[in-house]
Design a protein around this motif. Sequence first.
Motif, PDB file in Angstrom:
ATOM      1  N   GLN A  54       8.584  26.048  14.463  1.00 43.89           N
ATOM      2  CA  GLN A  54       8.509  26.811  16.251  1.00 43.89           C
ATOM      3  C   GLN A  54       9.347  26.284  16.957  1.00 43.89           C
ATOM      4  O   GLN A  54       9.854  26.606  18.516  1.00 43.89           O
ATOM      5  N   ALA A  55       9.693  24.654  17.197  1.00 47.10           N
ATOM      6  CA  ALA A  55      10.183  23.884  17.792  1.00 47.10           C
ATOM      7  C   ALA A  55      11.648  24.179  18.016  1.00 47.10           C
ATOM      8  O   ALA A  55      12.450  23.919  19.040  1.00 47.10           O
ATOM      9  N   LEU A  56      12.119  24.398  17.207  1.00 48.42           N
ATOM     10  CA  LEU A  56      13.413  24.841  16.570  1.00 48.42           C
ATOM     11  C   LEU A  56      13.160  26.095  17.233  1.00 48.42           C
ATOM     12  O   LEU A  56      14.649  26.159  17.515  1.00 48.42           O
ATOM     13  N   LEU A  57      12.824  26.887  17.704  1.00 50.97           N
ATOM     14  CA  LEU A  57      12.627  28.223  18.112  1.00 50.97           C
ATOM     15  C   LEU A  57      13.169  28.299  19.391  1.00 50.97           C
ATOM     16  O   LEU A  57      13.611  28.723  20.089  1.00 50.97           O
ATOM     17  N   ALA A  58      12.203  27.533  19.872  1.00 52.22           N
ATOM     18  CA  ALA A  58      12.479  26.899  21.062  1.00 52.22           C
ATOM     19  C   ALA A  58      13.240  26.405  21.835  1.00 52.22           C
ATOM     20  O   ALA A  58      13.862  26.806  23.009  1.00 52.22           O
ATOM     21  N   LYS A  59      13.976  25.829  21.045  1.00 52.46           N
ATOM     22  CA  LYS A  59      15.272  24.815  21.294  1.00 52.46           C
ATOM     23  C   LYS A  59      16.466  26.379  21.335  1.00 52.46           C
ATOM     24  O   LYS A  59      17.157  25.776  22.205  1.00 52.46           O
ATOM     25  N   ARG A  60      16.489  27.058  19.959  1.00 51.27           N
ATOM     26  CA  ARG A  60      17.803  28.581  20.793  1.00 51.27           C
ATOM     27  C   ARG A  60      16.545  29.333  21.770  1.00 51.27           C
ATOM     28  O   ARG A  60      17.971  29.892  21.997  1.00 51.27           O
ATOM     29  N   PHE A  61      15.429  29.643  22.031  1.00 49.07           N
ATOM     30  CA  PHE A  61      15.856  29.764  23.121  1.00 49.07           C
ATOM     31  C   PHE A  61      15.691  29.186  24.884  1.00 49.07           C
ATOM     32  O   PHE A  61      16.133  29.914  25.377  1.00 49.07           O
ATOM     33  N   LYS A  63      13.891  26.849  26.095  1.00 52.49           N
ATOM     34  CA  LYS A  63      13.125  26.630  26.542  1.00 52.49           C
ATOM     35  C   LYS A  63      13.081  25.249  26.586  1.00 52.49           C
ATOM     36  O   LYS A  63      13.057  24.259  25.675  1.00 52.49           O
ATOM     37  N   GLN A  64      12.099  24.072  27.514  1.00 55.81           N
ATOM     38  CA  GLN A  64      12.200  22.913  27.801  1.00 55.81           C
ATOM     39  C   GLN A  64      10.472  22.247  27.421  1.00 55.81           C
ATOM     40  O   GLN A  64      10.511  20.924  27.676  1.00 55.81           O
ATOM     41  N   CYS A  65       9.358  23.347  27.416  1.00 51.35           N
ATOM     42  CA  CYS A  65       7.809  22.983  27.638  1.00 51.35           C
ATOM     43  C   CYS A  65       7.946  23.729  26.629  1.00 51.35           C
ATOM     44  O   CYS A  65       7.921  24.981  26.669  1.00 51.35           O
ATOM     45  N   ILE A  66       6.924  22.816  25.501  1.00 48.52           N
ATOM     46  CA  ILE A  66       6.580  23.236  24.376  1.00 48.52           C
ATOM     47  C   ILE A  66       4.289  23.857  25.241  1.00 48.52           C
ATOM     48  O   ILE A  66       4.288  22.355  25.677  1.00 48.52           O
ATOM     49  N   ILE A  67       3.528  24.269  24.755  1.00 42.73           N
ATOM     50  CA  ILE A  67       2.527  24.577  25.003  1.00 42.73           C
ATOM     51  C   ILE A  67       1.412  24.564  23.805  1.00 42.73           C
ATOM     52  O   ILE A  67       2.025  25.165  23.117  1.00 42.73           O
ATOM     53  N   ALA A  68       0.596  24.012  23.369  1.00 43.72           N
ATOM     54  CA  ALA A  68      -0.231  24.337  22.546  1.00 43.72           C
ATOM     55  C   ALA A  68      -1.636  24.047  22.689  1.00 43.72           C
ATOM     56  O   ALA A  68      -2.067  23.421  23.624  1.00 43.72           O
ATOM     57  N   GLU A  69      -2.442  24.455  21.763  1.00 48.42           N
ATOM     58  CA  GLU A  69      -3.965  24.547  21.931  1.00 48.42           C
ATOM     59  C   GLU A  69      -4.323  23.471  19.924  1.00 48.42           C
ATOM     60  O   GLU A  69      -3.377  24.051  20.089  1.00 48.42           O
ATOM     61  N   THR A  70      -5.517  23.224  20.546  1.00 47.06           N
ATOM     62  CA  THR A  70      -5.811  22.333  19.522  1.00 47.06           C
ATOM     63  C   THR A  70      -7.303  21.884  19.767  1.00 47.06           C
ATOM     64  O   THR A  70      -7.997  22.325  20.254  1.00 47.06           O
ATOM     65  N   VAL A  71      -7.837  21.629  18.272  1.00 45.47           N
ATOM     66  CA  VAL A  71      -9.426  21.476  17.964  1.00 45.47           C
ATOM     67  C   VAL A  71      -9.287  20.454  17.126  1.00 45.47           C
ATOM     68  O   VAL A  71     -10.109  19.342  18.279  1.00 45.47           O
ATOM     69  N   ALA A  72      -9.046  20.124  16.448  1.00 43.77           N
ATOM     70  CA  ALA A  72      -9.756  19.050  15.108  1.00 43.77           C
ATOM     71  C   ALA A  72      -8.508  18.183  15.943  1.00 43.77           C
ATOM     72  O   ALA A  72      -8.305  16.693  15.146  1.00 43.77           O
ATOM     73  N   GLY A  73      -7.085  18.777  16.292  1.00 42.82           N
ATOM     74  CA  GLY A  73      -6.624  17.812  16.700  1.00 42.82           C
ATOM     75  C   GLY A  73      -4.735  17.622  15.474  1.00 42.82           C
ATOM     76  O   GLY A  73      -4.135  17.292  16.399  1.00 42.82           O
ATOM     77  N   GLN A  74      -4.740  17.791  14.709  1.00 41.42           N
ATOM     78  CA  GLN A  74      -4.219  17.639  13.927  1.00 41.42           C
ATOM     79  C   GLN A  74      -2.845  18.980  14.362  1.00 41.42           C
ATOM     80  O   GLN A  74      -1.671  18.090  14.161  1.00 41.42           O
TER      81      GLN A  74
END
Length: 327
Positions: A54-61, A63-74
């Motif tokens: 998905q980071a590669l997709l973001a670069k292709r699009f 985009k400069q910023c990534i947002i994510a959610e996490t619970v266990a942290g992995q």
Amino acid sequence: MKALGSSYLCVWISEIITTTEHYKRPNGEGPLIYLKREDLNHTGAHKINNAIAQALLAKRFGKQCIIAETVAGQHGVATATVCARFGLQCIIYMGAQDMERQSLNVFRMRILGAEICSFVRAVHSGTATLKDATSEAIRDWVTNVETTHYILGSVAGPHLYPMMVREFHAVIGKETRKQALEKWGGKPDVLVACVGGGSNAMGLFHEFVNDKDVRLIGVEAAGHGLDSGKHAATLTKGEVGVLHGAMSYLLQDDDGQIVEPHSICAGFLKDEGRAEYYSVTDDEALEAVKRLSCLEGIIPALEISHTPAYLEELCPTLTNGTKVVLN
């Protein structure tokens, strides 16, 4: 997705290893247990597969910023890692309760973000866990969609996120098929994976959905017990509902409001009847952590420990030589 997928399939290959003789019967017979060692991947979990794609997709699009959610942290650690690698700003949303429970992974995320403005935002609204962290992440994303890409880590959310997460983790099942052929010249008889957000299980199961002779078993977190009201067994005890733009099985009250799941850790294929789902309590999962650590020298995450815990119930029902792969 296929073009991007081919650029990273060779990077994160992990190993199947024979794990234990401890589930054999006194006469030496019993199933053959194999571990799919996703913990040997960079960042220590399977989550890196989806994050890097998905980071590669973001670069292709662009985009400069990534947002994510996490619970266990992995997933947060994997996202922060790929953002560091590709020079992207990274914002991780995590419930305040989860931040306390997973303080080590919070530390890892902050270390990874020291040079790239990556940080963890504590969510105090609602139950202060994954549901609310996801809600906050989606609010941020739709507000800044022109510059931001949201890396969702579970088989959840609006289309086409479940499909993307499935495809980027399908490498797990493809590796399993390849390694099984190399090791014993056939397919596994049984695949077992823990089920929470679904990325772990779907990554393993998807390759074998059409192989009707392969059993697919998902193990959910039963918390204090299925009748206690404190569990996270949404496929076992949940009902169909809509959350974050996706219809799935959810724990709900009589008014259709989402009930906070409970587990010491944090609905695919169910309707088709292709996969079986069972549950394991907190105490059973903790015992599995101790058992696997002492017998094999492998310290599993609490999330994945629900899978070896279920072996105590599964193995006595299997015939001699049955080949079981745990993810």
